[in-house]
Design a protein around this motif. Structure first.
Motif, mmCIF file in Angstrom:
data_model
loop_
_atom_site.group_PDB
_atom_site.id
_atom_site.type_symbol
_atom_site.label_atom_id
_atom_site.label_comp_id
_atom_site.label_asym_id
_atom_site.label_seq_id
_atom_site.Cartn_x
_atom_site.Cartn_y
_atom_site.Cartn_z
ATOM 1 N N PHE A 1 -2.241 14.860 4.191
ATOM 2 C CA PHE A 1 -2.130 16.031 3.342
ATOM 3 C C PHE A 1 -0.698 16.517 3.173
ATOM 4 O O PHE A 1 -0.272 16.839 2.086
ATOM 5 C CB PHE A 1 -2.981 17.187 3.897
ATOM 6 N N GLN A 2 0.029 16.638 4.277
ATOM 7 C CA GLN A 2 1.337 17.280 4.232
ATOM 8 C C GLN A 2 2.448 16.290 4.545
ATOM 9 O O GLN A 2 2.946 16.229 5.661
ATOM 10 C CB GLN A 2 1.372 18.458 5.200
ATOM 11 N N TYR A 3 2.833 15.544 3.537
ATOM 12 C CA TYR A 3 3.985 14.653 3.630
ATOM 13 C C TYR A 3 4.730 14.768 2.303
ATOM 14 O O TYR A 3 4.175 15.223 1.302
ATOM 15 C CB TYR A 3 3.550 13.202 3.889
ATOM 16 N N TRP A 4 5.984 14.393 2.308
ATOM 17 C CA TRP A 4 6.762 14.459 1.083
ATOM 18 C C TRP A 4 7.852 13.386 1.111
ATOM 19 O O TRP A 4 8.162 12.817 2.143
ATOM 20 C CB TRP A 4 7.368 15.853 0.884
ATOM 21 N N ASP A 5 8.405 13.141 -0.071
ATOM 22 C CA ASP A 5 9.522 12.203 -0.247
ATOM 23 C C ASP A 5 9.261 10.837 0.388
ATOM 24 O O ASP A 5 10.150 10.265 1.022
ATOM 25 C CB ASP A 5 10.829 12.791 0.306
ATOM 26 N N LEU A 6 8.068 10.293 0.205
ATOM 27 C CA LEU A 6 7.776 8.946 0.696
ATOM 28 C C LEU A 6 8.534 7.956 -0.170
ATOM 29 O O LEU A 6 8.367 7.918 -1.384
ATOM 30 C CB LEU A 6 6.273 8.670 0.649
ATOM 31 N N LYS A 7 9.411 7.171 0.472
ATOM 32 C CA LYS A 7 10.184 6.146 -0.220
ATOM 33 C C LYS A 7 10.003 4.841 0.540
ATOM 34 O O LYS A 7 10.087 4.815 1.761
ATOM 35 C CB LYS A 7 11.664 6.519 -0.260
ATOM 36 N N VAL A 8 9.755 3.775 -0.204
ATOM 37 C CA VAL A 8 9.494 2.472 0.405
ATOM 38 C C VAL A 8 10.515 1.464 -0.102
ATOM 39 O O VAL A 8 10.777 1.398 -1.303
ATOM 40 C CB VAL A 8 8.061 1.997 0.087
ATOM 41 N N VAL B 1 0.840 -1.204 0.000
ATOM 42 C CA VAL B 1 0.000 0.000 0.000
ATOM 43 C C VAL B 1 0.876 1.255 0.000
ATOM 44 O O VAL B 1 0.656 2.180 -0.797
ATOM 45 C CB VAL B 1 -0.959 -0.002 1.209
ATOM 46 N N LEU B 2 1.872 1.298 0.873
ATOM 47 C CA LEU B 2 2.746 2.477 0.939
ATOM 48 C C LEU B 2 3.552 2.654 -0.355
ATOM 49 O O LEU B 2 3.753 3.786 -0.808
ATOM 50 C CB LEU B 2 3.684 2.387 2.143
ATOM 51 N N ALA B 3 3.993 1.561 -0.969
ATOM 52 C CA ALA B 3 4.738 1.654 -2.225
ATOM 53 C C ALA B 3 3.859 2.233 -3.330
ATOM 54 O O ALA B 3 4.305 3.066 -4.131
ATOM 55 C CB ALA B 3 5.271 0.279 -2.620
ATOM 56 N N GLU B 4 2.602 1.819 -3.369
ATOM 57 C CA GLU B 4 1.672 2.345 -4.372
ATOM 58 C C GLU B 4 1.424 3.838 -4.135
ATOM 59 O O GLU B 4 1.387 4.628 -5.077
ATOM 60 C CB GLU B 4 0.356 1.562 -4.338
ATOM 61 N N VAL B 5 1.254 4.228 -2.868
ATOM 62 C CA VAL B 5 1.044 5.642 -2.539
ATOM 63 C C VAL B 5 2.282 6.460 -2.887
ATOM 64 O O VAL B 5 2.172 7.584 -3.388
ATOM 65 C CB VAL B 5 0.657 5.807 -1.045
ATOM 66 N N ALA B 6 3.476 5.908 -2.666
ATOM 67 C CA ALA B 6 4.713 6.612 -3.018
ATOM 68 C C ALA B 6 4.773 6.846 -4.529
ATOM 69 O O ALA B 6 5.269 7.878 -4.989
ATOM 70 C CB ALA B 6 5.927 5.806 -2.553
ATOM 71 N N ARG B 7 4.253 5.889 -5.292
ATOM 72 C CA ARG B 7 4.304 5.980 -6.747
ATOM 73 C C ARG B 7 3.211 6.879 -7.320
ATOM 74 O O ARG B 7 3.466 7.671 -8.224
ATOM 75 C CB ARG B 7 4.198 4.571 -7.334
ATOM 76 N N THR B 8 1.975 6.786 -6.791
ATOM 77 C CA THR B 8 0.852 7.479 -7.436
ATOM 78 C C THR B 8 0.136 8.493 -6.551
ATOM 79 O O THR B 8 -0.755 9.180 -7.022
ATOM 80 C CB THR B 8 -0.192 6.454 -7.919
ATOM 81 N N GLY B 9 0.460 8.555 -5.263
ATOM 82 C CA GLY B 9 -0.241 9.452 -4.345
ATOM 83 C C GLY B 9 -1.414 8.748 -3.683
ATOM 84 O O GLY B 9 -1.768 7.629 -4.054
ATOM 85 N N LEU B 10 -2.006 9.404 -2.715
ATOM 86 C CA LEU B 10 -3.139 8.832 -1.981
ATOM 87 C C LEU B 10 -4.400 8.872 -2.837
ATOM 88 O O LEU B 10 -4.797 9.937 -3.304
ATOM 89 C CB LEU B 10 -3.392 9.606 -0.693
ATOM 90 N N PRO B 11 -5.055 7.726 -3.027
ATOM 91 C CA PRO B 11 -6.299 7.729 -3.813
ATOM 92 C C PRO B 11 -7.500 8.094 -2.936
ATOM 93 O O PRO B 11 -7.570 7.722 -1.765
ATOM 94 C CB PRO B 11 -6.408 6.267 -4.286
ATOM 95 N N GLY B 12 -8.444 8.819 -3.491
ATOM 96 C CA GLY B 12 -9.695 9.136 -2.785
ATOM 97 C C GLY B 12 -9.460 9.755 -1.428
ATOM 98 O O GLY B 12 -8.633 10.653 -1.267
ATOM 99 N N ASN B 13 -10.188 9.265 -0.431
ATOM 100 C CA ASN B 13 -10.078 9.778 0.933
ATOM 101 C C ASN B 13 -9.125 8.973 1.809
ATOM 102 O O ASN B 13 -9.080 9.172 3.012
ATOM 103 C CB ASN B 13 -11.462 9.798 1.599
ATOM 104 N N HIS B 14 -8.397 8.047 1.219
ATOM 105 C CA HIS B 14 -7.488 7.206 2.002
ATOM 106 C C HIS B 14 -6.412 8.050 2.680
ATOM 107 O O HIS B 14 -5.894 9.003 2.092
ATOM 108 C CB HIS B 14 -6.812 6.155 1.114
ATOM 109 N N HIS B 15 -6.115 7.710 3.906
ATOM 110 C CA HIS B 15 -4.989 8.271 4.645
ATOM 111 C C HIS B 15 -4.655 7.290 5.758
ATOM 112 O O HIS B 15 -5.451 6.401 6.071
ATOM 113 C CB HIS B 15 -5.269 9.677 5.172
#
Length: 175
Positions: free
Chosen positions: A69-76, A23-37
């Motif tokens: 909302f406010q995160y950056w440089d997510l690497k998995v 899940v985190l790898a996908e978010v790192a690649r494409t961003g958070l989908p919908g309301n997921h957090h």
């Protein structure tokens, strides 16, 4: 009870950590989908955790971060993840191994994973590992209440307190 030489408890923990990793790898690649957090709780003193001394002082045992909302440089990686977050307007980089994560929660769909975390002083045979838990959606009223409470919480909150006490079963046996 038979000895578990296969160690299903460890295999299940690793499989569920794989869900979080994917899940985190996908978010790192494409961003958070919908309301997921995500609310991610981890032990700050676990091996491999890299946080500033300021954060370690404030959260000596464990802390919860929010990826929203406010995160950056997510690497998995296979072993963990790193992310940039702001704490009281001070940017910080955190490196967290998956083995240090105690909980992963996505309130948008009420999905939760809880993990057993071994610390340096933990003996493997001291206590059986708790069962990994995947929580399915609750009643709508309870979900809305949890979501409302989550929105009121700060971006990082100590979920603190002491760890669980390990008690030997021999203490309860008749002699």
């Amino acid at each position: 009870m038979a000895d578990d030489h296969i160690r299903y408890d460890i295999l299940a923990q690793e499989a569920l950590r794989g869900v979080m990793r994917k899940v985190l790898a996908e978010v790192a690649r494409t961003g958070l989908p919908g309301n997921h957090h995500f609310f991610i709780t981890f032990l700050t003193g676990a091996p491999g955790v890299r946080i500033s001394s300021r954060l370690r002082e404030r959260y000596p045992e464990q802390m919860t971060i929010v990826i929203q909302f406010q995160y950056w440089d997510l690497k998995v990686t296979d072993a963990g993840f790193e992310v940039g977050l702001s704490f009281s307007d001070v940017p910080e980089k955190l490196e967290i191994p998956f083995s240090a994560v105690r909980g992963f929660y996505d309130p948008s769909v009420n999905f939760e994973l809880e993990f057993d975390v071994k610390t340096e002083g933990t003996e493997d045979e001291a206590a059986p590992a708790p069962e990994p838990v995947a929580v399915v959606p609750e009643k709508k009223a309870e979900t809305k209440k949890k979501a409302a409470e989550a929105e009121k919480k700060p971006a990082v909150a100590e979920t603190g307190g002491k760890g669980a006490d390990v008690v030997s079963l021999d203490a309860f046996r008749k002699k």
